[in-house]
Write a protein that holds these residues in place. Structure first.
Motif, PDB file in Angstrom:
ATOM      1  N   ILE A  97     -16.593 123.220  13.700  1.00  0.00           N
ATOM      2  CA  ILE A  97     -17.816 123.968  13.965  1.00  0.00           C
ATOM      3  C   ILE A  97     -18.304 123.595  15.355  1.00  0.00           C
ATOM      4  CG2 ILE A  97     -20.213 124.345  13.261  1.00  0.00           C
ATOM      5  CD1 ILE A  97     -19.257 123.260  10.429  1.00  0.00           C
ATOM      6  N   PHE A  98     -18.467 124.587  16.212  1.00  0.00           N
ATOM      7  CA  PHE A  98     -18.996 124.357  17.561  1.00  0.00           C
ATOM      8  C   PHE A  98     -20.468 124.746  17.576  1.00  0.00           C
ATOM      9  CE2 PHE A  98     -14.448 124.839  18.395  1.00  0.00           C
ATOM     10  CZ  PHE A  98     -14.211 123.756  19.239  1.00  0.00           C
ATOM     11  N   GLU A  99     -21.332 123.769  17.781  1.00  0.00           N
ATOM     12  CA  GLU A  99     -22.773 124.033  17.858  1.00  0.00           C
ATOM     13  C   GLU A  99     -23.138 124.470  19.263  1.00  0.00           C
ATOM     14  OE1 GLU A  99     -26.208 123.135  19.746  1.00  0.00           O
ATOM     15  OE2 GLU A  99     -24.960 121.334  19.560  1.00  0.00           O
ATOM     16  N   GLY A 100     -23.832 125.619  19.356  1.00  0.00           N
ATOM     17  CA  GLY A 100     -24.196 126.143  20.665  1.00  0.00           C
ATOM     18  C   GLY A 100     -25.607 126.690  20.695  1.00  0.00           C
ATOM     19  N   VAL A 101     -26.541 126.003  20.034  1.00  0.00           N
ATOM     20  CA  VAL A 101     -27.941 126.449  20.054  1.00  0.00           C
ATOM     21  C   VAL A 101     -28.582 125.991  21.356  1.00  0.00           C
ATOM     22  CG1 VAL A 101     -28.040 126.367  17.534  1.00  0.00           C
ATOM     23  CG2 VAL A 101     -28.834 124.406  18.844  1.00  0.00           C
ATOM     24  N   PRO A 102     -29.782 126.484  21.693  1.00  0.00           N
ATOM     25  CA  PRO A 102     -30.412 126.148  22.984  1.00  0.00           C
ATOM     26  C   PRO A 102     -30.531 124.638  23.240  1.00  0.00           C
ATOM     27  CG  PRO A 102     -31.567 127.961  21.972  1.00  0.00           C
ATOM     28  CD  PRO A 102     -30.563 127.494  20.953  1.00  0.00           C
ATOM     29  N   GLU A 103     -30.575 124.286  24.532  1.00  0.00           N
ATOM     30  CA  GLU A 103     -30.593 122.883  24.956  1.00  0.00           C
ATOM     31  C   GLU A 103     -31.972 122.238  24.759  1.00  0.00           C
ATOM     32  OE1 GLU A 103     -27.652 121.096  26.890  1.00  0.00           O
ATOM     33  OE2 GLU A 103     -27.085 122.374  25.226  1.00  0.00           O
ATOM     34  N   LEU A 105     -33.700 119.335  22.284  1.00  0.00           N
ATOM     35  CA  LEU A 105     -33.286 118.256  21.394  1.00  0.00           C
ATOM     36  C   LEU A 105     -33.643 118.537  19.943  1.00  0.00           C
ATOM     37  CD1 LEU A 105     -32.028 115.429  21.137  1.00  0.00           C
ATOM     38  CD2 LEU A 105     -34.297 114.466  21.584  1.00  0.00           C
ATOM     39  N   ASP A 106     -34.895 118.890  19.678  1.00  0.00           N
ATOM     40  CA  ASP A 106     -35.329 119.111  18.301  1.00  0.00           C
ATOM     41  C   ASP A 106     -34.576 120.263  17.644  1.00  0.00           C
ATOM     42  OD1 ASP A 106     -37.084 117.016  18.544  1.00  0.00           O
ATOM     43  OD2 ASP A 106     -38.864 118.271  18.845  1.00  0.00           O
ATOM     44  N   GLN A 107     -34.340 121.330  18.414  1.00  0.00           N
ATOM     45  CA  GLN A 107     -33.613 122.470  17.856  1.00  0.00           C
ATOM     46  C   GLN A 107     -32.178 122.099  17.516  1.00  0.00           C
ATOM     47  OE1 GLN A 107     -33.902 126.329  19.755  1.00  0.00           O
ATOM     48  NE2 GLN A 107     -35.924 125.846  20.605  1.00  0.00           N
ATOM     49  N   LYS A 108     -31.550 121.325  18.404  1.00  0.00           N
ATOM     50  CA  LYS A 108     -30.174 120.916  18.147  1.00  0.00           C
ATOM     51  C   LYS A 108     -30.103 120.018  16.919  1.00  0.00           C
ATOM     52  CE  LYS A 108     -27.852 121.469  22.576  1.00  0.00           C
ATOM     53  NZ  LYS A 108     -26.933 122.501  22.084  1.00  0.00           N
ATOM     54  N   CYS A 109     -30.998 119.045  16.843  1.00  0.00           N
ATOM     55  CA  CYS A 109     -30.976 118.119  15.708  1.00  0.00           C
ATOM     56  C   CYS A 109     -31.205 118.862  14.398  1.00  0.00           C
ATOM     57  CB  CYS A 109     -32.023 117.024  15.901  1.00  0.00           C
ATOM     58  SG  CYS A 109     -31.570 115.812  17.164  1.00  0.00           S
ATOM     59  N   ARG A 114     -28.836 120.818   9.339  1.00  0.00           N
ATOM     60  CA  ARG A 114     -28.632 121.887   8.364  1.00  0.00           C
ATOM     61  C   ARG A 114     -27.149 122.244   8.251  1.00  0.00           C
ATOM     62  NH1 ARG A 114     -32.055 126.496  10.739  1.00  0.00           N
ATOM     63  NH2 ARG A 114     -31.316 127.657   8.923  1.00  0.00           N
ATOM     64  N   ALA A 115     -26.489 122.332   9.394  1.00  0.00           N
ATOM     65  CA  ALA A 115     -25.075 122.729   9.393  1.00  0.00           C
ATOM     66  C   ALA A 115     -24.211 121.688   8.699  1.00  0.00           C
ATOM     67  CB  ALA A 115     -24.598 122.947  10.820  1.00  0.00           C
ATOM     68  N   ILE A 137     -27.944 112.806  19.450  1.00  0.00           N
ATOM     69  CA  ILE A 137     -28.043 113.823  18.394  1.00  0.00           C
ATOM     70  C   ILE A 137     -27.136 113.535  17.200  1.00  0.00           C
ATOM     71  CG2 ILE A 137     -28.872 115.727  19.822  1.00  0.00           C
ATOM     72  CD1 ILE A 137     -26.044 116.636  20.253  1.00  0.00           C
ATOM     73  N   SER A 138     -26.271 112.538  17.301  1.00  0.00           N
ATOM     74  CA  SER A 138     -25.324 112.270  16.215  1.00  0.00           C
ATOM     75  C   SER A 138     -26.022 111.831  14.931  1.00  0.00           C
ATOM     76  CB  SER A 138     -24.308 111.202  16.634  1.00  0.00           C
ATOM     77  OG  SER A 138     -24.953 109.971  16.909  1.00  0.00           O
ATOM     78  N   GLY A 139     -27.215 111.245  15.055  1.00  0.00           N
ATOM     79  CA  GLY A 139     -27.944 110.808  13.875  1.00  0.00           C
ATOM     80  C   GLY A 139     -28.351 111.939  12.962  1.00  0.00           C
ATOM     81  N   ALA A 140     -28.352 113.169  13.480  1.00  0.00           N
ATOM     82  CA  ALA A 140     -28.724 114.323  12.655  1.00  0.00           C
ATOM     83  C   ALA A 140     -27.587 114.785  11.757  1.00  0.00           C
ATOM     84  CB  ALA A 140     -29.155 115.482  13.559  1.00  0.00           C
TER      85      ALA A 140
END
Length: 327
Positions: A97-103, A105-109, A114-115, A137-140
């Motif tokens: 899975i390649f995550e590509g949401v906006p840059e 931090l909170d949105q990525k986490c 969820r993913a 971000i790995s903690g998410a």
């Protein structure tokens, strides 16, 4: 063709679409997962826009001779846009899975948390962030040993390089698997430490700022600076890597040139790092001593030089700058 593992792209933006094109071209089914809750008509509009752009991309590739027009619909059919309600099935059935949401931090986490929950423990998860360090971000991610960063360069479907940045908890076997998968679709992955700017953005930021500074100082026009980059800087480094080029000319040349520029321009940004002076002290000058940043022990230097010079000639032909001798 044997079945190729399914891929998921989290986010329907430019990066997700570019990665989808790259994998679909190489025979993979790709699900672009839209994580936003949308009304049905708005999702249909997003789906039409994303698939329309992907179809246009394949059409341009056909014009460039990378495929035929008859191939386009087959390739587009490998890509699906999945609404939030179908995310669980799409993510859990994907190999990566390649995550590509906006840059942000909170949105990525939030998206990664969820993913990873929906996907279960098996799929590899790779962020494509260009600015946020993997360990931030790995903690998410549930089971962070299957998580790393894979930084693609736009346009993702054309630029070969992908910078892989594993985190402190990344399983080395996962890094190897991602590298293998990327090589399998014709990409050139490199592994780098999780540091700001990775490799290419860190180098290109300095180069772009220096080019802008020269415009500001009146050194040359923007047009001539760009011409110098295309036909000098870029010409050389399309064939020789930066460190290979240091070795080609000799680390001592870089050392003394840097010393002069530091004094002449009165700015420490031109100073050599300690490794350049240390290599000189240890006799690691480059090709002429058999070792520099790279090791040339046992290399047929004449054949190596011939090969690199031949590549330069190929570039001259590409730029249509090769002319016959005047006799």
């Amino acid at each position: 063709m044997s079945a190729r593992p399914a891929i998921a792209c989290l986010g329907a933006g430019r990066m997700g679409r570019g990665i989808a094109v790259a994998f679909a071209y190489a025979g993979h089914n790709v699900a672009i997962v839209d994580f936003k809750a949308r009304e049905a008509d708005k999702f249909k509009a997003l789906e039409a826009e994303a698939l329309g752009e992907i179809r246009k991309t394949f059409a341009s590739m056909a014009r460039f001779g990378l495929l035929t027009e008859a191939d386009i619909e087959t390739l587009v059919s490998r890509v699906s846009v999945v609404p939030e309600a179908g995310a669980g099935a799409a993510l859990s059935s994907s190999a990566i899975i390649f995550e590509g949401v906006p840059e942000v931090l909170d949105q990525k986490c939030d998206a990664l948390a969820r993913a990873s929950k929906l996907a279960g423990p098996s799929p590899i998860i790779a962020s494509t962030t260009s600015t946020i360090l993997v360990d931030d971000i790995s903690g998410a991610v549930e089971h962070p040993e299957r998580f790393l960063n894979a930084h693609w360069l736009n346009p993702a479907y054309l630029v070969p390089l992908v910078e892989i940045s594993p985190g402190a908890k990344t399983d080395p076997a996962i890094t190897a698997r991602v590298k293998e998968m990327l090589e399998g679709i014709g990409k050139v992955p490199v592994v780098c430490a999780a540091t700001p700017g990775y490799i290419v953005p860190r180098i290109q930021a300095m180069a772009m700022n220096e080019a802008a500074r020269m415009v500001e100082e009146g050194v040359a026009s923007p047009e001539d600076i760009d011409k110098a980059i295309k036909y000098g800087f870029g010409f050389r480094f399309a064939v020789l890597g930066l460190l290979e080029f240091v070795d080609w000319g000799g680390g001592d040349i870089l050392y003394y040139a840097s010393k002069y520029l530091t004094g002449a321009l009165n700015n420490d940004r031109y100073a050599s790092p300690e490794i350049v002076g240390r290599n000189m002290a240890e006799g690691k000058i480059g090709l002429k001593t058999g070792e520099g940043f790279l090791n040339y022990e046992g290399l047929d230097v004449d054949a190596y030089r011939e090969g690199r010079l031949s590549a330069f000639v190929d570039l001259l032909k590409h730029f249509q700058l090769q002319k016959p001798p005047v006799l």
